[in-house]
Design a protein around this motif. Structure first.
Motif, PDB file in Angstrom:
ATOM      1  N   LEU A   8       0.834  -1.209   0.000  1.00 31.30           N
ATOM      2  CA  LEU A   8       0.000   0.000   0.000  1.00 31.30           C
ATOM      3  C   LEU A   8       0.867   1.256   0.000  1.00 31.30           C
ATOM      4  CD1 LEU A   8      -2.692   1.463   0.124  1.00 31.30           C
ATOM      5  CD2 LEU A   8      -2.698   1.129   2.607  1.00 31.30           C
ATOM      6  N   SER A  36      -4.515   3.621   4.899  1.00 28.26           N
ATOM      7  CA  SER A  36      -3.635   2.690   5.603  1.00 28.26           C
ATOM      8  C   SER A  36      -4.309   1.327   5.652  1.00 28.26           C
ATOM      9  CB  SER A  36      -3.340   3.164   7.030  1.00 28.26           C
ATOM     10  OG  SER A  36      -4.466   2.956   7.864  1.00 28.26           O
ATOM     11  N   GLU A  37      -3.523   0.308   5.897  1.00 27.31           N
ATOM     12  CA  GLU A  37      -4.059  -1.061   5.934  1.00 27.31           C
ATOM     13  C   GLU A  37      -5.039  -1.277   7.075  1.00 27.31           C
ATOM     14  OE1 GLU A  37      -0.804  -0.358   5.713  1.00 27.31           O
ATOM     15  OE2 GLU A  37       0.141  -1.546   4.126  1.00 27.31           O
ATOM     16  N   LEU A 116      -5.892  -0.038  -5.577  1.00 27.20           N
ATOM     17  CA  LEU A 116      -5.859   0.525  -4.228  1.00 27.20           C
ATOM     18  C   LEU A 116      -6.907  -0.081  -3.301  1.00 27.20           C
ATOM     19  CD1 LEU A 116      -4.863   2.641  -2.184  1.00 27.20           C
ATOM     20  CD2 LEU A 116      -6.376   4.298  -3.280  1.00 27.20           C
ATOM     21  N   LEU A 119      -6.465  -3.275  -1.248  1.00 25.40           N
ATOM     22  CA  LEU A 119      -5.459  -3.241  -0.177  1.00 25.40           C
ATOM     23  C   LEU A 119      -6.023  -2.686   1.129  1.00 25.40           C
ATOM     24  CD1 LEU A 119      -2.356  -1.980  -2.200  1.00 25.40           C
ATOM     25  CD2 LEU A 119      -2.959  -4.328  -1.582  1.00 25.40           C
ATOM     26  N   LEU A 120      -7.265  -2.189   1.085  1.00 23.86           N
ATOM     27  CA  LEU A 120      -7.899  -1.640   2.289  1.00 23.86           C
ATOM     28  C   LEU A 120      -8.820  -2.708   2.881  1.00 23.86           C
ATOM     29  CD1 LEU A 120      -8.729   1.929   0.898  1.00 23.86           C
ATOM     30  CD2 LEU A 120      -6.646   1.129   2.049  1.00 23.86           C
TER      31      LEU A 120
END
Length: 198
Positions: A8, A36-37, A116, A119-120
């Motif tokens: 990320l 952020s993760e 994107l 990845l969240l």
């Protein structure tokens, strides 16, 4: 020895260096987003306005003040990247049209969102703010108008909350739709509180 950057973090670096639309952006490229993760809340609006383009801080304007009021959040919580991801449909200011800002550039959604958003992985709640975010996240399940979509928010909750844009330009909408403040905002605050945790 510094730790290696996560997938990320690497992707955010690529996005912030993006120049795909440079020739079409009146103020030049300045991608504005946060992620952020560990974020559990995802805020998806349209695209930065001129004030946000200038500061580089998302929702750093009157619309952001109203949005945080809806959510019952102060700035410190709203800008806590470990809890809140802010990923607009377009990352750069698109320019001015006849009746407000132009639509978000489609290149962001096509180029970056597919890489994107997966990845969240901790996101529990998506705020789909405005028609472009609703078209993307609700697809064929959204109603004919934004007002109808927001009125039927229960059909999309608890995962997605469709919201009108909190812009001062929409003052007339809020006056004509008092049910939003009476019904949707309290439910939204409760859901945000449950997702954000202590």
């Amino acid at each position: 020895m510094s730790r290696p950057r996560s997938a990320l973090e690497q992707l955010l670096g690529e996005i912030r260096a993006c120049r795909l639309c440079e020739a079409s952006l009146p103020l030049g490229p300045r991608p504005v987003l946060r992620a952020s993760e560990t974020a559990t809340l995802l805020v998806v609006g349209q695209a930065p306005g001129t004030l946000v383009h200038g500061s580089g801080i998302p929702w750093d304007d009157a619309s952001g003040v109203r949005l945080r009021g809806w959510l019952g959040m102060d700035k410190s919580d709203f800008y806590d990247e470990t809890k809140v991801a802010i990923v607009p449909m377009g990352f750069c200011y698109p320019g001015r049209g006849a009746s407000g800002d132009l639509p978000p550039r489609p290149e962001c959604r096509a180029t970056w969102h597919p890489r994107l958003l997966p990845l969240l992985g901790q996101v529990e709640l998506v705020l789909a703010i405005g028609q472009y975010a609703q078209a993307h996240f609700l697809g064929e399940t959204r109603r004919k108008t934004l007002t109808e979509t927001v009125q039927h928010w229960r059909d999309y909750a608890p995962r997605v909350f469709p919201l009108p844009h909190p812009s001062p330009r929409n003052t007339g909408w809020f006056k004509h739709n008092p049910w939003f403040d009476a019904e949707v905002v309290p439910a939204l605050r409760a859901r945000v509180s449950s997702v954000m945790g202590p």
